[in-house]
Design a protein around this motif. Structure first.
Motif, PDB file in Angstrom:
ATOM      1  N   VAL A 191       0.898  -1.059   0.181  1.00 20.35           N
ATOM      2  CA  VAL A 191       0.000   0.002   0.052  1.00 20.35           C
ATOM      3  C   VAL A 191       0.776   1.257  -0.194  1.00 20.35           C
ATOM      4  O   VAL A 191       1.494   1.406   1.067  1.00 20.35           O
ATOM      5  CB  VAL A 191      -0.934   0.133   1.309  1.00 20.35           C
ATOM      6  N   ASN A 224      -2.700   6.021  -1.239  1.00 20.98           N
ATOM      7  CA  ASN A 224      -3.761   5.394  -0.337  1.00 20.98           C
ATOM      8  C   ASN A 224      -4.095   6.655   0.529  1.00 20.98           C
ATOM      9  O   ASN A 224      -5.336   7.246   0.801  1.00 20.98           O
ATOM     10  CB  ASN A 224      -3.572   4.272   0.089  1.00 20.98           C
ATOM     11  N   GLN A 230      -9.617   4.344   6.183  1.00 21.31           N
ATOM     12  CA  GLN A 230      -8.557   4.185   4.962  1.00 21.31           C
ATOM     13  C   GLN A 230      -7.597   3.000   5.506  1.00 21.31           C
ATOM     14  O   GLN A 230      -7.540   2.774   6.587  1.00 21.31           O
ATOM     15  CB  GLN A 230      -7.616   5.221   4.732  1.00 21.31           C
ATOM     16  N   HIS A 231      -7.084   2.230   4.547  1.00 17.04           N
ATOM     17  CA  HIS A 231      -6.509   0.821   4.790  1.00 17.04           C
ATOM     18  C   HIS A 231      -5.224   1.188   5.718  1.00 17.04           C
ATOM     19  O   HIS A 231      -4.542   2.065   5.379  1.00 17.04           O
ATOM     20  CB  HIS A 231      -5.834   0.367   3.561  1.00 17.04           C
TER      21      HIS A 231
END
Length: 356
Positions: free
Chosen positions: A38, A42, A113-114
């Motif tokens: 990621v 992101n 969010q991730h």
């Protein structure tokens, strides 16, 4: 043809590169060498959600305030105030719901969010929440629909007996206006009789239509009920009168109507708006063809005495077109002569004789 060939080649190349990229990813996954990373994008996308919420919300608020007067012209009819209250009640309720849902959508996208090590919570069902978000919208919507139905049935229901009657017919690409004469009864019209002279299709064999007249614009008296009878000669049009807060479709083959009571004369509205050239208008807000932009008709709201004076000056369609009236009289005389001959009288029913 060469350009088309080049485009096809480029599309095929993109498809091939996409398949190769996909094949490489699948090979890495099966070989165990694929890692899911990621990147910073992101985080950037999460921040962009908040920026879009703030900037977009501010732009919407500015646009709404800046165009408020254009969207809400002064009200010039009795029922227009009820329509306005109903409209803004609906807008406020929907606006609150829209604002809350958009804030939750963008804030939650940023907040959740991730992140490595965090997993989503599985929430399969909750009866209490289901009941709440079903009942509340249902009750609110039922209230709004009932209020709208009540107002709609009032302006489309029977008009007061002393209402001024005006018939409006839409056609590509202008409006035709007809008034009943002193008998206050509109005569029969027949689409088969429509031609360049008789655009409304007056059937002058009907005595109620002898004194009917047409007008290049609509005149109505202030403070007096006005019943609009609406028809279309060809396609779907719409009678839209923004200052009176009324709109009704003109549907081919299906007459419609509504009634309203104007509260401000044209001169009074000119004084209120500060625009000496102001004119009420009837516009078609349905795209009805290439000449749609021309579907506009002026409306003049007079003082009652001025309206009576204007009405008295109008000449009937039959008086302005004596040749059309003479043609109808000639046809009627022929029918009477034919029906009263001994041979015809034997086969004419009693009811037909009575009508003749």
């Amino acid at each position: 043809m060469t350009t088309l060939g080049i485009l096809l080649v480029l599309v095929l190349l993109l498809v091939v590169f996409g398949l190769l990229f996909r094949l490489q990813i699948l090979t890495s996954i099966f070989s165990g060498s694929s890692t899911r990373e990621v990147g910073v994008s992101n985080r950037v996308n999460a921040i962009l959600f908040i920026i879009f919420l703030v900037v977009g919300g501010a732009a919407f608020a500015w646009s709404f305030v800046d165009n408020y007067d254009k969207m809400n012209p002064p009200i010039a009819s009795v029922h227009g105030h009820a329509t306005e209250r109903m409209f803004w009640t609906t807008m406020i309720i929907l606006g609150i719901v829209f604002t809350l849902t958009q804030i939750l959508l963008f804030v939650y996208s940023y907040k959740y969010q991730h992140k490595e090590g965090r997993r989503a919570f599985f929430f399969p069902h909750n009866n209490k929440i289901e009941v709440i978000w079903t009942l509340i919208p249902a009750i609110v919507m039922a209230g709004l629909v009932f209020a709208g139905w009540k107002e709609w049935t009032r302006i489309t229901g029977p008009a007061p007996k002393d209402a001024v009657v005006v018939e409006v017919m839409g056609k590509q690409f202008n409006w035709l206006v007809r008034y009943p004469g002193r008998d206050q009864k509109l005569g029969v019209v027949n689409y088969r009789l429509i031609d360049a002279t008789n655009e409304f299709g007056f059937d002058l064999s009907d005595q109620n239509g002898i004194d009917d007249f047409v007008a290049p614009e609509i005149h109505v008296p202030k403070g007096h009920p006005v019943l609009l009878k609406i028809r279309s000669r060809d396609v779907l049009h719409a009678v839209y009168m923004p200052h009176f807060r009324v709109q009704m479709y003109a549907v081919p083959g299906m007459p419609t109507k509504f009634w309203f009571t104007p509260t401000m004369t044209t001169d009074e509205m000119r004084a209120q708006t500060g625009n000496p050239k102001f004119t009420y208008e009837l516009a078609c807000n349905q795209i009805c063809g290439r000449g749609h932009f021309a579907m506009k008709l002026n409306i003049v709201v007079d003082e009652p005495d001025d309206y009576v004076a204007w009405f008295a000056q109008q000449k009937s369609f039959s008086a302005q077109n004596p040749d059309v009236l003479a043609s109808f009289k000639q046809k009627s005389n022929k029918l009477v002569e034919k029906a009263t001959t001994p041979a015809a009288a034997a086969v004419v029913p009693a009811t037909a004789k009575a009508s003749l």
